[in-house]
Design an enzyme around this catalytic site. Structure first.
Site, PDB file in Angstrom:
ATOM      1  N   HIS A 165       7.788  12.256 -50.174  1.00  0.00           N
ATOM      2  CA  HIS A 165       9.172  12.465 -49.727  1.00  0.00           C
ATOM      3  C   HIS A 165       9.778  13.656 -50.470  1.00  0.00           C
ATOM      4  CE1 HIS A 165      13.413  11.540 -48.662  1.00  0.00           C
ATOM      5  NE2 HIS A 165      12.850  11.060 -47.574  1.00  0.00           N
ATOM      6  N   HIS A 202      17.802   6.672 -41.038  1.00  0.00           N
ATOM      7  CA  HIS A 202      18.007   8.103 -41.196  1.00  0.00           C
ATOM      8  C   HIS A 202      16.966   8.784 -40.308  1.00  0.00           C
ATOM      9  CE1 HIS A 202      20.404   8.223 -45.246  1.00  0.00           C
ATOM     10  NE2 HIS A 202      21.180   8.078 -44.185  1.00  0.00           N
ATOM     11  N   HIS A 256      19.880   2.851 -51.351  1.00  0.00           N
ATOM     12  CA  HIS A 256      20.071   4.155 -50.714  1.00  0.00           C
ATOM     13  C   HIS A 256      21.470   4.201 -50.103  1.00  0.00           C
ATOM     14  CE1 HIS A 256      18.715   7.988 -49.380  1.00  0.00           C
ATOM     15  NE2 HIS A 256      18.600   7.680 -48.101  1.00  0.00           N
ATOM     16  N   ASP A 292      14.939  11.267 -40.312  1.00  0.00           N
ATOM     17  CA  ASP A 292      13.599  11.669 -40.735  1.00  0.00           C
ATOM     18  C   ASP A 292      12.655  10.477 -40.876  1.00  0.00           C
ATOM     19  OD1 ASP A 292      15.364  11.051 -42.878  1.00  0.00           O
ATOM     20  OD2 ASP A 292      13.998  11.947 -44.323  1.00  0.00           O
ATOM     21  N   HIS A 293      13.172   9.277 -40.651  1.00  0.00           N
ATOM     22  CA  HIS A 293      12.336   8.080 -40.733  1.00  0.00           C
ATOM     23  C   HIS A 293      12.198   7.349 -39.397  1.00  0.00           C
ATOM     24  CE1 HIS A 293      12.003   8.005 -45.209  1.00  0.00           C
ATOM     25  NE2 HIS A 293      13.052   8.790 -45.067  1.00  0.00           N
ATOM     26  N   HIS A 316      14.735   2.588 -42.897  1.00  0.00           N
ATOM     27  CA  HIS A 316      16.176   2.741 -42.775  1.00  0.00           C
ATOM     28  C   HIS A 316      16.507   3.714 -41.637  1.00  0.00           C
ATOM     29  CE1 HIS A 316      14.998   6.138 -45.299  1.00  0.00           C
ATOM     30  NE2 HIS A 316      16.185   6.702 -45.129  1.00  0.00           N
TER      31      HIS A 316
END
Length: 307
Positions: A271, A65, A143, A67-68, A63
């Protein structure tokens, strides 16, 4: 058996300054690398774990975001500096494409290789990639933005030659490949020797599921039945259940329940929230997950899991 290893490069959540690094994992299989998520600093962690970029052909993003996916610009740019020529395939939600286009147009104007984007429908469970050895399926998650996990399933290989039997029948070497593929053998006198006598069953197939940021979804369990290794986010302790629901994340206990319902062989939780800032708190997470599913371990940077 051929290599099938999962390498944990990062298992933290949004804060890149906590105990853990942003999310990224790599599957090593038959000389190839498949990456899931690419948080900040991923290229550095690849090097530290001895994983070569030139073996990486496909990146799957769960996705949009940071941090990914904030590690993508640096990783793709470095591949260009190193003179890569092979295609790089990036799979992810359609919302990823503007970020990827901007990255390529600003930082990678003279890239030496093509980057191909494949949009993934995060709302359905479907096949998103396959080759002769592997199939990858999307896993719809819940999410704050469109999100999916990924299920990697090894394809069944060929049967194994039983050399004591084939040698006894003086079967020539040129015939062994077709026998491995399932063919019978006919002796000079016309006697048919069935394939089951000439071979033994193929090696068991292996599977790994990556379930990133999501509220707990019991309907995932049927899609994960019998998975060898389930990585499931466990951002919060059960005491923070309200916060988990509020931020569309899961608790360690919920991750354990999904693993139990899916009859997984092993569960790896990660996570971790920045609130989980001591080894003692991490082991509380582990204890809560193990109360639901005993075969649970904690993710950690540098951890390699062989299947």
């Amino acid at each position: 058996m051929e290599e099938f290893k999962v390498h944990i490069l990062g298992c933290g959540s949004a804060n890149p300054l906590g105990r853990h690094l942003p999310a990224s994992q790599v599957l090593g299989m038959r000389g190839k690398l498949f990456m899931v998520d690419c948080g900040e600093g991923t290229q550095t962690r690849l090097a530290r774990q001895g994983l070569h970029m030139n073996r990486l052909g496909h990146i799957f993003i769960s996705h949009v975001h940071g941090d990914h996916c904030f590690g993508l610009p640096g990783l793709v740019s470095t591949m260009g500096l190193l003179g890569r020529s092979a295609q790089l395939h990036i799979h992810g939600p359609r919302e990823l494409q503007p970020f990827l286009d901007a990255t390529l147009s600003v930082f990678c104007q003279q890239l030496t290789f093509p980057v191909l984007f494949h949009a993934v429908d995060t709302t359905v469970h479907t096949l998103v990639y396959e080759d002769r050895s592997l199939q990858v399926y999307s896993l719809p998650l819940n999410h704050r933005v469109p999100t999916c996990g990924y299920l990697f399933r090894e394809r069944e290989g060929q049967r194994h030659i039983n050399r004591s039997v084939t040698d006894a029948y003086d079967i020539p070497l040129f015939a062994l490949n077709s026998i491995k593929a399932g063919a019978d053998w006919t002796l000079p006198d016309g006697t048919l020797v069935p394939n089951e006598r000439l071979t033994t069953p193929p090696s068991p197939t292996r599977s790994w599921a990556y379930v990133s940021d999501t509220r707990v979804k019991d309907d995932l369990a049927p899609l994960l039945q019998g998975v060898d290794l389930l990585y499931h986010e466990a951002t919060f302790l059960q005491a923070d259940l309200f916060r988990a629901k509020q931020t569309y994340h899961s608790t360690a206990s919920e991750a354990g329940r999904i693993a139990r319902m899916a009859h997984a062989r092993r569960l790896c939780i990660g996570h971790f929230s920045a609130r989980i800032n001591t080894p003692q708190l991490e082991h509380l997470l582990l204890s809560e997950a193990q109360a639901e599913f005993p075969h649970t371990l904690l993710a950690d940077e540098g951890l390699t899991l062989s299947l």
